[in-house]
Scaffold this active site. Structure first.
Site, mmCIF file in Angstrom:
data_model
loop_
_atom_site.group_PDB
_atom_site.id
_atom_site.type_symbol
_atom_site.label_atom_id
_atom_site.label_comp_id
_atom_site.label_asym_id
_atom_site.label_seq_id
_atom_site.Cartn_x
_atom_site.Cartn_y
_atom_site.Cartn_z
ATOM 1 N N TYR A 41 0.821 -1.210 0.000
ATOM 2 C CA TYR A 41 0.000 0.000 0.000
ATOM 3 C C TYR A 41 0.851 1.254 0.000
ATOM 4 O O TYR A 41 2.049 1.224 0.296
ATOM 5 C CB TYR A 41 -0.927 0.035 1.221
ATOM 6 C CG TYR A 41 -0.208 0.270 2.523
ATOM 7 C CD1 TYR A 41 -0.041 1.551 3.032
ATOM 8 C CD2 TYR A 41 0.342 -0.793 3.238
ATOM 9 C CE1 TYR A 41 0.646 1.762 4.217
ATOM 10 C CE2 TYR A 41 1.022 -0.577 4.421
ATOM 11 C CZ TYR A 41 1.171 0.695 4.902
ATOM 12 O OH TYR A 41 1.858 0.920 6.068
ATOM 13 N N PHE A 52 2.488 9.502 3.346
ATOM 14 C CA PHE A 52 2.867 9.400 4.754
ATOM 15 C C PHE A 52 3.328 8.003 5.129
ATOM 16 O O PHE A 52 3.967 7.814 6.150
ATOM 17 C CB PHE A 52 1.731 9.856 5.684
ATOM 18 C CG PHE A 52 0.466 9.047 5.584
ATOM 19 C CD1 PHE A 52 0.319 7.873 6.289
ATOM 20 C CD2 PHE A 52 -0.577 9.489 4.790
ATOM 21 C CE1 PHE A 52 -0.842 7.122 6.190
ATOM 22 C CE2 PHE A 52 -1.749 8.755 4.692
ATOM 23 C CZ PHE A 52 -1.880 7.563 5.394
ATOM 24 N N ASP A 53 3.033 7.009 4.295
ATOM 25 C CA ASP A 53 3.487 5.646 4.579
ATOM 26 C C ASP A 53 3.397 4.826 3.303
ATOM 27 O O ASP A 53 2.487 5.030 2.486
ATOM 28 C CB ASP A 53 2.610 5.015 5.666
ATOM 29 C CG ASP A 53 3.248 3.766 6.279
ATOM 30 O OD1 ASP A 53 4.443 3.501 6.014
ATOM 31 O OD2 ASP A 53 2.558 3.055 7.018
ATOM 32 N N ILE A 72 -7.333 0.716 10.552
ATOM 33 C CA ILE A 72 -8.409 1.704 10.554
ATOM 34 C C ILE A 72 -9.687 1.086 9.971
ATOM 35 O O ILE A 72 -9.624 0.135 9.199
ATOM 36 C CB ILE A 72 -8.011 2.987 9.787
ATOM 37 C CG1 ILE A 72 -7.669 2.692 8.327
ATOM 38 C CG2 ILE A 72 -6.885 3.715 10.508
ATOM 39 C CD1 ILE A 72 -7.423 3.926 7.475
ATOM 40 N N TYR A 98 -8.153 8.118 11.075
ATOM 41 C CA TYR A 98 -7.568 8.354 12.390
ATOM 42 C C TYR A 98 -8.313 9.414 13.198
ATOM 43 O O TYR A 98 -7.854 9.819 14.261
ATOM 44 C CB TYR A 98 -6.087 8.718 12.243
ATOM 45 C CG TYR A 98 -5.269 7.549 11.757
ATOM 46 C CD1 TYR A 98 -4.812 6.583 12.642
ATOM 47 C CD2 TYR A 98 -4.981 7.388 10.404
ATOM 48 C CE1 TYR A 98 -4.074 5.499 12.211
ATOM 49 C CE2 TYR A 98 -4.247 6.300 9.955
ATOM 50 C CZ TYR A 98 -3.798 5.365 10.865
ATOM 51 O OH TYR A 98 -3.085 4.290 10.424
ATOM 52 N N PHE A 115 -5.586 5.742 0.034
ATOM 53 C CA PHE A 115 -4.671 4.608 0.008
ATOM 54 C C PHE A 115 -4.768 3.929 -1.348
ATOM 55 O O PHE A 115 -5.867 3.718 -1.856
ATOM 56 C CB PHE A 115 -5.039 3.568 1.076
ATOM 57 C CG PHE A 115 -4.846 4.039 2.479
ATOM 58 C CD1 PHE A 115 -3.618 3.895 3.105
ATOM 59 C CD2 PHE A 115 -5.891 4.619 3.180
ATOM 60 C CE1 PHE A 115 -3.440 4.332 4.409
ATOM 61 C CE2 PHE A 115 -5.722 5.047 4.482
ATOM 62 C CZ PHE A 115 -4.489 4.908 5.102
#
Length: 190
Positions: A41, A52-53, A72, A98, A115
């Site tokens: 992902y 961010f990731d 989540i 979040y 995502f």
């Protein structure tokens, strides 16, 4: 339905899924007997477009158990609709991400998240049989080897860059020394 049509999975616009790449029709789907999901992902802040990731940089696999609250809400909702091999864009409002707390320092409070997720595999629950435990250990060992190989390649590239920098610095230093020597010679002849 076309691949670019967003599906409202939550019924309130909180979790939208757009299929980027469809899986084969006979692909495996998550189920109670196959709740462990392996995914690739990339997570993006909708407001800024900032990643961010991601699992793509180091080619790792993220594994989680569907429906246990370990991820989540948007993921629990969206991933159960995917098939192995499918790639989808999942957009979620803060209520399904979040929330008002965010996840400092990377995810600010009240962030809408995007995502891009690929469902790589669905597997039985850990420890459900002795063979699955040994399969899991083998799989984790293989992933570790892949990560170590990628790390070794990066280290090799870093070493080559450092050697090239050192060689370039030595050439520049040699040229400076040569010019310095020429300058002294010209000054004395006057």
């Amino acid at each position: 339905m076309s691949d670019d049509a967003a599906m409202d999975l939550s019924g309130d616009g909180g979790v939208l899924k757009t299929i980027i790449r469809r899986a084969k029709p006979d692909a495996v789907v998550p189920s109670e007997s196959l709740p462990l999901l392996d995914v690739h992902y990339e997570g993006i802040l909708a407001e800024t477009g900032e990643v961010f990731d991601t699992t793509h940089e180091d080619n790792t696999i993220f594994t989680f158990e569907l429906g246990t609250g370990s991820v989540i809400k948007a993921w629990d909702i969206a991933l159960k609709t995917m098939k192995v091999g499918e790639v989808a864009k999942i957009t979620c409002t803060p209520d399904y991400g979040y929330g008002s707390a965010g996840s400092p320092p990377d995810i600010p409070p009240n962030s809408t998240l995007i995502f891009e997720v690929e469902l790589v595999d669905c597997r039985p629950q850990r420890g459900s049989t002795l063979s699955s435990a040994s399969d899991e250990r083998s799989r984790l060992d293989e992933l570790k080897k892949q990560r170590e190989a990628a790390s070794a390649v990066k280290e090799g590239e870093k070493k080559k860059r450092e050697e090239a920098k050192a060689a370039a610095a030595a050439r520049i230093q040699a040229k400076l020394e040569a010019k310095k020597g020429q300058g002294k010679g010209k000054g004395k002849s006057r």
